[in-house]
Design a protein around this motif. Sequence first.
Motif, PDB file in Angstrom:
ATOM      1  N   GLU A 229       0.827  -1.220   0.000  1.00  0.00           N
ATOM      2  CA  GLU A 229       0.000   0.000   0.000  1.00  0.00           C
ATOM      3  C   GLU A 229       0.856   1.264   0.000  1.00  0.00           C
ATOM      4  O   GLU A 229       0.459   2.298  -0.537  1.00  0.00           O
ATOM      5  CB  GLU A 229      -0.908  -0.003   1.213  1.00  0.00           C
ATOM      6  CG  GLU A 229      -2.009  -1.062   1.156  1.00  0.00           C
ATOM      7  CD  GLU A 229      -2.854  -1.113   2.408  1.00  0.00           C
ATOM      8  OE1 GLU A 229      -2.404  -0.495   3.431  1.00  0.00           O
ATOM      9  OE2 GLU A 229      -3.914  -1.760   2.414  1.00  0.00           O
ATOM     10  N   GLN A 230       2.057   1.147   0.602  1.00  0.00           N
ATOM     11  CA  GLN A 230       2.969   2.309   0.628  1.00  0.00           C
ATOM     12  C   GLN A 230       3.814   2.385  -0.621  1.00  0.00           C
ATOM     13  O   GLN A 230       4.659   3.285  -0.740  1.00  0.00           O
ATOM     14  CB  GLN A 230       3.861   2.210   1.868  1.00  0.00           C
ATOM     15  CG  GLN A 230       3.095   2.324   3.188  1.00  0.00           C
ATOM     16  CD  GLN A 230       3.970   2.035   4.388  1.00  0.00           C
ATOM     17  OE1 GLN A 230       5.176   1.791   4.248  1.00  0.00           O
ATOM     18  NE2 GLN A 230       3.387   2.049   5.574  1.00  0.00           N
ATOM     19  N   GLY A 231       3.600   1.455  -1.527  1.00  0.00           N
ATOM     20  CA  GLY A 231       4.343   1.473  -2.771  1.00  0.00           C
ATOM     21  C   GLY A 231       5.746   0.928  -2.666  1.00  0.00           C
ATOM     22  O   GLY A 231       6.591   1.200  -3.514  1.00  0.00           O
ATOM     23  N   LYS A 232       5.971   0.165  -1.613  1.00  0.00           N
ATOM     24  CA  LYS A 232       7.291  -0.434  -1.414  1.00  0.00           C
ATOM     25  C   LYS A 232       7.249  -1.918  -1.755  1.00  0.00           C
ATOM     26  O   LYS A 232       6.222  -2.572  -1.583  1.00  0.00           O
ATOM     27  CB  LYS A 232       7.765  -0.251   0.027  1.00  0.00           C
ATOM     28  CG  LYS A 232       7.865   1.210   0.444  1.00  0.00           C
ATOM     29  CD  LYS A 232       8.309   1.325   1.898  1.00  0.00           C
ATOM     30  CE  LYS A 232       8.397   2.774   2.331  1.00  0.00           C
ATOM     31  NZ  LYS A 232       8.811   2.875   3.774  1.00  0.00           N
ATOM     32  N   THR A 233       8.365  -2.428  -2.211  1.00  0.00           N
ATOM     33  CA  THR A 233       8.443  -3.853  -2.504  1.00  0.00           C
ATOM     34  C   THR A 233       8.951  -4.592  -1.291  1.00  0.00           C
ATOM     35  O   THR A 233      10.026  -4.249  -0.770  1.00  0.00           O
ATOM     36  CB  THR A 233       9.423  -4.102  -3.680  1.00  0.00           C
ATOM     37  OG1 THR A 233       8.970  -3.370  -4.809  1.00  0.00           O
ATOM     38  CG2 THR A 233       9.468  -5.591  -4.020  1.00  0.00           C
TER      39      THR A 233
END
Length: 231
Positions: free
Chosen positions: A226-230
């Motif tokens: 959701e935070q755009g992190k992998t």
Amino acid sequence: MPHSPGADQIDTLRWIAFATVVALVIVVNLALLYAVRRFRSGRGTAPRPLLGGGGLQFRVGALLTIFAALLFVVGVVFTDKAREAPSTGAAGLASAESRPLKIKATGQQWLWRYDYPNGAFSYYKLVVPADTAVELELLSTDVVHTWNVNDLAPKADAVPGKTHTIVFSAEDEGVFEGDSATLSGQAYAPMRTEVEVVSPDEYEEFVKTQQGEIEEAQDRVVKLIEQGKTP
């Protein structure tokens, strides 16, 4: 040493077979030694036909037939006993008193995964409660694998597209090792497993803790996505 009713019957059959082979080897060798000693004095003379006493062949044949029939009956009796599904004892898991505890075992190159009823899972090590009937559903995602823990249950195959079921009950707490019994690829030899038998309370605590840790890890991954992190 067997620690499960079915495995105990199989182990007894192995010892019976071993004792039978040893007895046959001894009898055959004694017969050969007797023949050598009896006819040693006639060495170098022309051979002559030997005639057995009246009915000797019949008596020997009848004795061997009775012996083979006895072995067959013993094998059938012990095999039937080994196939009997064990039940949960008084000290077992309360929720498995009416029906066995179902756990799914999935083989894949080259690892075993175990899925528990509450959604928890583990790799390599299976944890089960003592004195409890466990129904293990065997599946495979790729090739044929063999679940082989001789101290607890007869070995059984996990076949792609099919579900095989074995039921066992561990009488004693402890750790039991299993190894590969079917060639499933270049790394089949290290494809081992371990069964840890614990008390019912310890089992319930294990699956509860395992479920909580899995859910926590999944929530963490979702937040990272959701935070755009992998992750």
